[in-house]
Scaffold this motif. Structure first.
Motif, PDB file in Angstrom:
ATOM      1  N   THR A 334       0.771  -1.354   0.249  1.00  0.00           N
ATOM      2  CA  THR A 334      -0.184  -0.171   0.028  1.00  0.00           C
ATOM      3  C   THR A 334       1.078   1.156   0.112  1.00  0.00           C
ATOM      4  N   LEU A 335       1.993   1.208   0.964  1.00  0.00           N
ATOM      5  CA  LEU A 335       2.900   2.405   0.736  1.00  0.00           C
ATOM      6  C   LEU A 335       3.392   2.642  -0.477  1.00  0.00           C
ATOM      7  N   LEU A 336       3.936   1.680  -1.120  1.00  0.00           N
ATOM      8  CA  LEU A 336       4.474   1.675  -2.340  1.00  0.00           C
ATOM      9  C   LEU A 336       3.422   2.357  -3.494  1.00  0.00           C
ATOM     10  N   ILE A 337       2.141   1.823  -3.180  1.00  0.00           N
ATOM     11  CA  ILE A 337       1.272   2.426  -4.242  1.00  0.00           C
ATOM     12  C   ILE A 337       0.796   3.883  -4.002  1.00  0.00           C
ATOM     13  N   LEU A 338       0.742   4.364  -2.601  1.00  0.00           N
ATOM     14  CA  LEU A 338       0.694   5.839  -2.350  1.00  0.00           C
ATOM     15  C   LEU A 338       1.904   6.560  -2.722  1.00  0.00           C
ATOM     16  N   VAL A 339       3.027   6.086  -2.807  1.00  0.00           N
ATOM     17  CA  VAL A 339       4.081   6.998  -3.581  1.00  0.00           C
ATOM     18  C   VAL A 339       3.887   6.884  -5.089  1.00  0.00           C
ATOM     19  N   ALA A 340       3.611   5.910  -5.732  1.00  0.00           N
ATOM     20  CA  ALA A 340       3.584   5.896  -6.840  1.00  0.00           C
ATOM     21  C   ALA A 340       2.328   6.654  -7.746  1.00  0.00           C
ATOM     22  N   LEU A 341       1.199   7.005  -6.683  1.00  0.00           N
ATOM     23  CA  LEU A 341       0.210   7.893  -6.965  1.00  0.00           C
ATOM     24  C   LEU A 341       0.750   9.285  -6.880  1.00  0.00           C
ATOM     25  N   ALA A 342       1.549   9.540  -5.893  1.00  0.00           N
ATOM     26  CA  ALA A 342       1.886  10.939  -5.811  1.00  0.00           C
ATOM     27  C   ALA A 342       2.958  11.285  -6.940  1.00  0.00           C
ATOM     28  N   MET A 343       3.425  10.293  -7.553  1.00  0.00           N
ATOM     29  CA  MET A 343       4.547  10.577  -8.556  1.00  0.00           C
ATOM     30  C   MET A 343       3.533  10.800  -9.983  1.00  0.00           C
ATOM     31  N   THR A 344       2.463  10.413  -9.904  1.00  0.00           N
ATOM     32  CA  THR A 344       1.391  10.941 -11.231  1.00  0.00           C
ATOM     33  C   THR A 344       0.938  12.398 -11.066  1.00  0.00           C
ATOM     34  N   GLY A 345       1.179  12.664  -9.737  1.00  0.00           N
ATOM     35  CA  GLY A 345       0.566  14.269  -9.546  1.00  0.00           C
ATOM     36  C   GLY A 345      -0.654  14.079  -8.660  1.00  0.00           C
ATOM     37  N   MET A 346      -1.002  12.953  -8.014  1.00  0.00           N
ATOM     38  CA  MET A 346      -2.263  12.880  -7.342  1.00  0.00           C
ATOM     39  C   MET A 346      -1.858  13.569  -5.907  1.00  0.00           C
ATOM     40  N   GLY A 370      -2.947   3.521   9.948  1.00  0.00           N
ATOM     41  CA  GLY A 370      -2.451   5.016  10.121  1.00  0.00           C
ATOM     42  C   GLY A 370      -1.116   5.217  10.055  1.00  0.00           C
ATOM     43  N   LEU A 371      -0.223   4.482  10.070  1.00  0.00           N
ATOM     44  CA  LEU A 371       1.382   4.389   9.898  1.00  0.00           C
ATOM     45  C   LEU A 371       1.597   4.534   8.387  1.00  0.00           C
ATOM     46  N   THR A 372       0.691   3.744   7.602  1.00  0.00           N
ATOM     47  CA  THR A 372       1.143   3.292   6.251  1.00  0.00           C
ATOM     48  C   THR A 372       0.631   4.520   5.694  1.00  0.00           C
ATOM     49  N   LEU A 373      -0.482   5.261   5.897  1.00  0.00           N
ATOM     50  CA  LEU A 373      -0.838   6.456   5.155  1.00  0.00           C
ATOM     51  C   LEU A 373      -0.055   7.641   5.497  1.00  0.00           C
ATOM     52  N   LEU A 374       0.405   7.797   6.946  1.00  0.00           N
ATOM     53  CA  LEU A 374       1.545   8.743   7.045  1.00  0.00           C
ATOM     54  C   LEU A 374       2.559   8.699   6.420  1.00  0.00           C
ATOM     55  N   MET A 375       3.054   7.633   6.215  1.00  0.00           N
ATOM     56  CA  MET A 375       4.301   7.344   5.610  1.00  0.00           C
ATOM     57  C   MET A 375       4.292   7.526   4.146  1.00  0.00           C
TER      58      MET A 375
END
Length: 428
Positions: A334-346, A370-375
């Protein structure tokens, strides 16, 4: 933005803040505090930055369509109320923290000579981190503009500003990241998130210090004149909120942050400037300062609509997209997906809300989520060239996105490993 629009939006958002605090201590329904947020959001939307405006419009359209789909398929009214609330507690925490700008006049720091060398940069990294843990993006501008008056900000100094700010998202109770995480991962506890977030923050600071101080130019660069009179306030306020949460556990952390920051600002103004002049300062901030957070306000409101819509669709179709088991491995993915989404501009607001909508209903340990979302928030905004803080540094101090990306990718890899290890340790 025209002054009259800023004034109307400011009073609407201040009214929402008052209603939010009142609802926390009375039986007033909290969704009433969301009504002025929505009015202010539509008033402020035309003045949002172009990229942010496009993203907000997309969120509003998708959220509305999903919510209508859910309504036609018989979802109950709680999803409509979630949309109406407009993430008001997070918005109002952001508005309340903004009042602290009144207490941080930079006159004393402006008169000091800028220190130079590796030690000065290390003190700036630590001080700007503590400063930013309460003042959010304002800290980047305050410190950066002071350095820029001495000479052009270098990429190394820009990296220092970026890291000092982004690392705060791992643990700070005053960050929007923490506020939205506590909402998106219901049942997560501030004390646990801070307890596990601080070691990750220390690791991030250590990695950043090693990278920055080993640069050949470090010994010739200037730092910010950090002193106790600049740092006592964020340390004091963070401790007040953390300890108050232990004694007033029935109150949400977001409400505690709002009450603490507004009360502190009012008391500081009375003691330093008197009731009359202090009141004028507060009114001036309401009528001209609050609207400066307009971009965040419209984004949080749109994200609330999206969250309600997605949750409504999943409920109406009886869909469960979350994995059957959410452990450290699933959290790391999930953390990796969140970072990948950030790289798309989300924006992390959007990705955190989406992750919470999908995962929260079935995750057995909300603190792990919660820890995952913060990271994900912290690593995403530090690496993505499209994050708000990166765009500010790029445009304000003329540092290219490519330069920051080149300086950041190793940090992101190391910190991902650190986060993975902490998630594993937490689950063990």
């Amino acid at each position: 933005m025209k002054p009259e629009f800023a004034k109307i939006a400011g009073w609407l958002l201040f009214g929402s803040l008052v209603l939010s605090i009142v609802s926390a201590f009375t039986h007033l329904s909290s969704f009433w505090a969301g009504v002025p947020v929505w009015v202010a959001a539509f008033l402020l939307l035309p003045f949002a930055k172009p990229n942010q405006k496009k993203q907000v419009i997309v969120l509003l359209v998708i959220g509305s369509l999903c919510l209508m789909f859910g309504v036609f398929h018989g979802i109950d009214s709680r999803y409509l109320l979630v949309a109406l609330e407009a993430n008001q507690k997070v918005v109002n925490m952001l508005i309340a923290v903004g009042f602290l700008k009144i207490c941080t006049g930079s006159g004393a720091a402006d008169s000091r000579t800028l220190p130079k060398g590796r030690r000065a940069l290390l003190r700036t990294l630590l001080g700007a981190h503590l400063f930013g843990s309460v003042l959010n993006m304002s800290s980047v501008i305050i410190v950066g503009d002071r350095l820029a008056r001495q000479q052009q900000i270098t990429p190394v100094q820009g990296l220092l500003l970026l890291r000092a700010f982004c690392i705060c998202a791992f643990w700070s109770p005053f960050f929007a990241a923490m506020g939205l995480t506590l909402v998106s991962a219901p049942g997560s506890q501030l004390s646990t998130l801070v307890l596990y977030g601080i070691p990750v923050s220390l690791a991030g600071i250590a990695v950043s210090a090693w990278e920055i101080l080993r640069q050949p130019a470090a010994k010739e660069l200037h730092g910010y004149p950090m002193a106790w009179d600049s740092l006592w306030m964020p340390c004091f306020l963070a401790l007040v909120v953390i300890f108050a949460h232990e004694y007033f556990s029935s109150l949400s952390v977001l409400t505690l942050v709002s009450v603490t920051t507004v009360s502190f600002t009012a008391l500081w103004l009375i003691l330093n400037q008197g009731i009359q002049q202090g009141s004028q300062k507060m009114i001036q901030h309401i009528e001209s300062g609050i609207a400066g957070s307009g971009g965040e306000v419209v984004l949080f409101a749109a994200a609330a609509l999206l969250a309600a819509g997605v949750a409504g669709v999943l409920t109406s179709l009886d869909l469960h997209l979350a994995p059957a088991h959410f452990g450290y491995l699933e959290a790391s993915i999930t953390l990796l997906i969140l970072v990948a989404l950030a790289m798309t501009g989300m924006h992390p607001v959007t990705s955190v809300v989406l992750a919470g909508s999908v995962l929260a209903p079935t995750v057995s340990d909300p603190n792990l989520l919660g820890l995952t979302l913060l990271m994900g928030w912290s690593l995403g905004i530090s690496l993505s060239p499209f994050s708000g803080v990166q765009l500010s540094i790029q445009s304000r101090y003329e540092i290219s996105a490519g330069t920051l990306l080149k300086l950041n990718w190793r940090y992101a890899l190391v910190m991902y490993v650190v986060c993975f290890m902490l998630l594993w340790f937490y689950c063990r």
